[in-house]
Motif scaffolding. Sequence first.
Motif, mmCIF file in Angstrom:
data_model
loop_
_atom_site.group_PDB
_atom_site.id
_atom_site.type_symbol
_atom_site.label_atom_id
_atom_site.label_comp_id
_atom_site.label_asym_id
_atom_site.label_seq_id
_atom_site.Cartn_x
_atom_site.Cartn_y
_atom_site.Cartn_z
ATOM 1 N N ALA A 145 0.822 -1.206 0.000
ATOM 2 C CA ALA A 145 0.000 0.000 0.000
ATOM 3 C C ALA A 145 0.859 1.260 0.000
ATOM 4 O O ALA A 145 0.518 2.272 -0.619
ATOM 5 C CB ALA A 145 -0.929 -0.004 1.225
ATOM 6 N N LEU A 146 2.004 1.198 0.687
ATOM 7 C CA LEU A 146 2.878 2.364 0.758
ATOM 8 C C LEU A 146 3.479 2.675 -0.607
ATOM 9 O O LEU A 146 3.545 3.836 -1.020
ATOM 10 C CB LEU A 146 3.982 2.111 1.782
ATOM 11 N N THR A 147 3.903 1.655 -1.329
ATOM 12 C CA THR A 147 4.466 1.876 -2.662
ATOM 13 C C THR A 147 3.426 2.488 -3.597
ATOM 14 O O THR A 147 3.742 3.367 -4.405
ATOM 15 C CB THR A 147 4.975 0.545 -3.243
ATOM 16 N N MET A 148 2.187 2.040 -3.506
ATOM 17 C CA MET A 148 1.144 2.584 -4.360
ATOM 18 C C MET A 148 0.935 4.067 -4.119
ATOM 19 O O MET A 148 0.781 4.867 -5.053
ATOM 20 C CB MET A 148 -0.165 1.834 -4.114
ATOM 21 N N ASN A 149 0.935 4.486 -2.857
ATOM 22 C CA ASN A 149 0.711 5.891 -2.549
ATOM 23 C C ASN A 149 1.889 6.763 -2.944
ATOM 24 O O ASN A 149 1.706 7.903 -3.373
ATOM 25 C CB ASN A 149 0.423 6.040 -1.050
ATOM 26 N N VAL A 150 3.082 6.229 -2.801
ATOM 27 C CA VAL A 150 4.256 7.001 -3.229
ATOM 28 C C VAL A 150 4.234 7.204 -4.740
ATOM 29 O O VAL A 150 4.537 8.284 -5.249
ATOM 30 C CB VAL A 150 5.549 6.295 -2.778
ATOM 31 N N ALA A 151 3.845 6.161 -5.465
ATOM 32 C CA ALA A 151 3.753 6.290 -6.919
ATOM 33 C C ALA A 151 2.660 7.282 -7.327
ATOM 34 O O ALA A 151 2.749 7.918 -8.383
ATOM 35 C CB ALA A 151 3.474 4.926 -7.545
ATOM 36 N N GLY A 152 1.640 7.450 -6.493
ATOM 37 C CA GLY A 152 0.558 8.377 -6.797
ATOM 38 C C GLY A 152 0.936 9.839 -6.702
ATOM 39 O O GLY A 152 0.144 10.711 -7.082
ATOM 40 N N VAL A 153 2.136 10.142 -6.215
ATOM 41 C CA VAL A 153 2.566 11.535 -6.123
ATOM 42 C C VAL A 153 2.689 12.152 -7.513
ATOM 43 O O VAL A 153 2.444 13.343 -7.710
ATOM 44 C CB VAL A 153 3.902 11.636 -5.352
ATOM 45 N N VAL A 154 3.062 11.344 -8.506
ATOM 46 C CA VAL A 154 3.143 11.853 -9.880
ATOM 47 C C VAL A 154 1.773 12.344 -10.337
ATOM 48 O O VAL A 154 1.644 13.393 -10.982
ATOM 49 C CB VAL A 154 3.673 10.753 -10.814
ATOM 50 N N LYS A 155 0.742 11.589 -9.995
ATOM 51 C CA LYS A 155 -0.622 12.008 -10.331
ATOM 52 C C LYS A 155 -0.976 13.320 -9.640
ATOM 53 O O LYS A 155 -1.630 14.195 -10.237
ATOM 54 C CB LYS A 155 -1.606 10.911 -9.917
ATOM 55 N N ASP A 156 -0.541 13.485 -8.393
ATOM 56 C CA ASP A 156 -0.813 14.737 -7.680
ATOM 57 C C ASP A 156 -0.148 15.926 -8.365
ATOM 58 O O ASP A 156 -0.722 17.023 -8.445
ATOM 59 C CB ASP A 156 -0.337 14.624 -6.226
ATOM 60 N N TRP A 157 1.069 15.722 -8.855
ATOM 61 C CA TRP A 157 1.746 16.789 -9.598
ATOM 62 C C TRP A 157 0.942 17.177 -10.829
ATOM 63 O O TRP A 157 0.782 18.369 -11.153
ATOM 64 C CB TRP A 157 3.148 16.344 -10.013
ATOM 65 N N LEU A 158 0.418 16.193 -11.554
ATOM 66 C CA LEU A 158 -0.383 16.479 -12.743
ATOM 67 C C LEU A 158 -1.663 17.225 -12.385
ATOM 68 O O LEU A 158 -2.095 18.134 -13.111
ATOM 69 C CB LEU A 158 -0.712 15.173 -13.482
ATOM 70 N N GLY A 180 7.248 21.050 -3.054
ATOM 71 C CA GLY A 180 8.540 20.598 -3.572
ATOM 72 C C GLY A 180 9.339 19.870 -2.512
ATOM 73 O O GLY A 180 9.983 18.850 -2.790
ATOM 74 N N LEU A 181 9.298 20.372 -1.264
ATOM 75 C CA LEU A 181 9.974 19.694 -0.159
ATOM 76 C C LEU A 181 9.375 18.310 0.081
ATOM 77 O O LEU A 181 10.098 17.328 0.281
ATOM 78 C CB LEU A 181 9.868 20.555 1.103
ATOM 79 N N ALA A 182 8.045 18.243 0.048
ATOM 80 C CA ALA A 182 7.385 16.948 0.225
ATOM 81 C C ALA A 182 7.739 15.999 -0.923
ATOM 82 O O ALA A 182 7.956 14.798 -0.721
ATOM 83 C CB ALA A 182 5.872 17.137 0.310
ATOM 84 N N PHE A 183 7.802 16.536 -2.128
ATOM 85 C CA PHE A 183 8.125 15.707 -3.287
ATOM 86 C C PHE A 183 9.542 15.144 -3.190
ATOM 87 O O PHE A 183 9.795 13.993 -3.557
ATOM 88 C CB PHE A 183 7.983 16.534 -4.572
#
Length: 236
Positions: A145-158, A180-183
């Motif tokens: 579940a953690l890997t999925m949410n980390v990968a979802g950060v790209v979607k948040d940027w979009l 940017g710091l969080a990213f």
Amino acid sequence: MLKALMPVAVYSIGVLLKKESYHSNTMLNMLSISLGVAVAAYGEARFDTWGVTLQIGAVAFEATRLVLIQILLTSKGISLNPITSLYYVAPCCLLFLSVPWLVVEYPLLRETSSFQFDWVIFGTNSLCAFALNLAVFLLVGKTSALTMNVAGVVKDWLLIAFSWSVIRDTVTPINLFGYGLAFLGVAYYNHAKLQGLKAKEAQRKVEGGGAGADHDEEKGRLLPDRDGDKRGDQQK
């Protein structure tokens, strides 16, 4: 931007439910992500306390749901594929979502006489939701579940880029600095996770090679013994 807190919530709940191992470096990384999100929220031009509270609550519930899905898909003695998991989870989601819909949204729909049910819009929306849930179950089952949410950060940027460029939503420099710091924190977690997976894969190959060598050695010892037994029987 507040959704960048999702890896923090998933990691914390995963540690509590013993699905993730606690590491001080990982926790420091999660705290840096939290700091970046706090800065981004502080720089919001139209800050609303109630909205932030609802969003943080939604993050906590979503993180809990994903960790429970991971437990459901990876527990010993339970063999559920994504389709079977949706078969059991979807009716529960329908039941729990029907209550707030009947209380909050249905009265508003009745008052709006211009509302018409569009089968095309609702049908395509349902298909997209089905595909999304199927992808979530598949990814969580194969990774975590953690890997999925980390990968979802790209979607948040979009999403942020879309809201800023198309919808013309207000994005302040403090917003961008905090996110940017969080990213950066999320990117570091991705790197550490990838290195950990590579190390585990290399260890498995080494262990597999050692086991194979032992097996070949034992096999080599057994063959002469069997040949000797056969010769003894023939002499008798």
